[in-house]
Write an enzyme that holds these catalytic residues in place. Structure first.
Site: not given
Ligand SMILES: *Cc1c(COP(=O)(O)O)cnc(C)c1O
Length: 412
Positions: A129, A206, A209, A232
């Site tokens: 991302h 990260d 997701q 999320k």
């Molecule tokens: C949604 C997402 C982000 C960003 O998250 P924010 O809530 O906008 O800070 C970063 N990496 C991944 C893989 C995502 O799905």
């Protein structure tokens, strides 16, 4: 379709009653919400916690002696403990509340400036991302470190052979997502973490997701940093977490200065507060943090094994139905993937498809999904993305497929 319906791992009809938004209509049609990879919907149990906070104990935390402040502080800190337990973290002070994944990554990238020298290398993956690319580019510009990229394959997987070749004594840090938001690929982070540590580098995963589908055990993974956004996983926007190993959080400098993060302040010298407060300057999103804890409770009550099993059924069914439409090409065909389908229809622009199906109440995402390098790899401007959650149904998959067929007919 009905063949599977009697052995579902979840009672979807009852679960759906928890989500008020799922009752609404969009453009005269029942809402079919398939943009869960961008943000999830919020159950009544979490909405109630938000209303309760502002109705009954809204107060600033950590500094008041009065009862409301104590109550708010207790709830906020107990949410931190819930998050700690959920991710099996050793110490609650290793959980830093942030405004979300983007904030968490920037906090670490900013702190890492002191760890890097000109010529050092940091490794990012082709599947990231933008929020896990740009902060590291900025860091490299500031420090003279070199950004290396793990390439991806046609299937949308990381080229692990290439990754192992990129690692060396020069590598200082690796950043990779657990699950790709654009393609749904689940990356082999266990192998990546182990190999990264072998060369003495640190690793940030990260988990934005992954968190809605996979309950990550951060001690077992032995990861240095793991970041998540509450919105999320059925929580509110504007709050998230940074997990960092204690030794790293002690080593890195504060990100922002202000209230909450200090021990003593004078014009000669200010000393910083202990963890986690060192990284939590200013009044935080108190209500959001508490609601984040409630969202974790909600998801755990349903159970991550059930969620993953059910979403996998939705994914298989939707994939099969979609591939029966002529001209459909699916991007991201990794064996290990979450319920995300990124696709195009030959000759049609993703935006046009998204616009038509919206008229039929179907919420999809179109575009580059904040992952332009992936689109460049496939030489496409973007995709249509359907991303499923545990509250979606097989009937909704049918409505989605029907709408795609209609859009195709209208556009051709
Ligand atoms: C949604 C997402 C982000 C960003 O998250 P924010 O809530 O906008 O800070 C970063 N990496 C991944 C893989 C995502 O799905």
């Amino acid at each position: 379709m009905k063949a599977v319906a009697n052995k579902l791992p979840l009672d979807i009809e009852t679960i759906r009653l928890d989500f008020p938004i799922l009752k609404r209509k969009v453009n005269g049609y029942p809402l079919v919400y398939l943009d869960n990879a961008a943000t999830s919907q919020t159950p009544q149990q979490v909405i109630d916690v938000i209303v309760d906070y502002y109705s009954n104990y809204n107060a600033n935390i950590h500094r008041g002696v009065h009862s409301l402040s104590q109550e708010a502080t207790d709830k906020y800190e107990s949410a931190r403990k819930k998050i700690q337990q959920h991710f099996n973290v050793a110490n609650s002070h290793e959980i830093i509340f942030t405004s979300g994944t983007t904030h968490s990554i920037n906090l670490v990238a900013n702190g890492f400036a002191q760890e890097l020298e000109k010529g050092d290398e940091v490794i990012v993956s082709a599947l990231e991302h933008h929020s896990n690319i740009v902060p590291w580019q900025m860091l490299c510009e500031k420090t003279g470190a070199i950004l290396k990229v793990i390439p991806m394959t046609q299937e949308g997987e990381l080229d692990m052979e290439a990754f192992h070749k990129l690692l060396s004594a020069k590598t200082k840090m690796v950043f990779v997502n657990h699950v790709s938001n654009a393609l749904g690929t689940v990356n082999p982070i266990e192998e990546i973490i182990e190999a990264t540590h072998k060369v003495g580098a640190a690793i940030l995963v990260d988990g934005a997701q992954a968190a809605p589908h996979i309950k990550a055990d951060l001690q077992a993974l032995d990861v240095d940093f793991y970041v998540v956004s509450a919105h999320k996983i059925c929580g509110p926007t504007g709050v998230g977490m940074l997990y960092g190993k204690e030794k790293w959080l002690n080593k890195l400098p504060p990100y922002q200065g202000g209230g909450e993060m200090i021990a003593t302040v004078s014009f000669e010298k200010t000393t910083y507060a202990e963890l986690p407060h060192k990284f939590e300057a200013g009044t935080p999103n108190i209500c959001g943090g508490i609601a984040f804890g409630a969202a974790i409770d909600y998801m755990n009550a349903i159970g991550f094994k059930n969620i993953a099993a059910y979403e996998h059924q939705l994914l298989e069914y939707a994939t099969k139905e979609l591939l029966e439409i002529e001209g459909v090409k699916i991007y991201g065909t990794s064996k290990e993937k979450t319920a995300v389908i990124s696709f195009n229809i030959e000759g049609l622009h993703p935006y046009d498809i998204g616009t038509i199906v919206d008229k039929l109440g179907i919420a999809l995402r179109t575009g580059h999904h904040c992952a332009q390098p992936i689109m460049d790899f496939y030489k496409i401007p973007g995709t249509v993305r359907a991303s499923f959650s545990f509250y979606n149904t097989f009937e909704e998959v049918d409505l989605f497929i029907g709408a795609i067929k209609k859009a195709k007919m209208m556009l051709q």
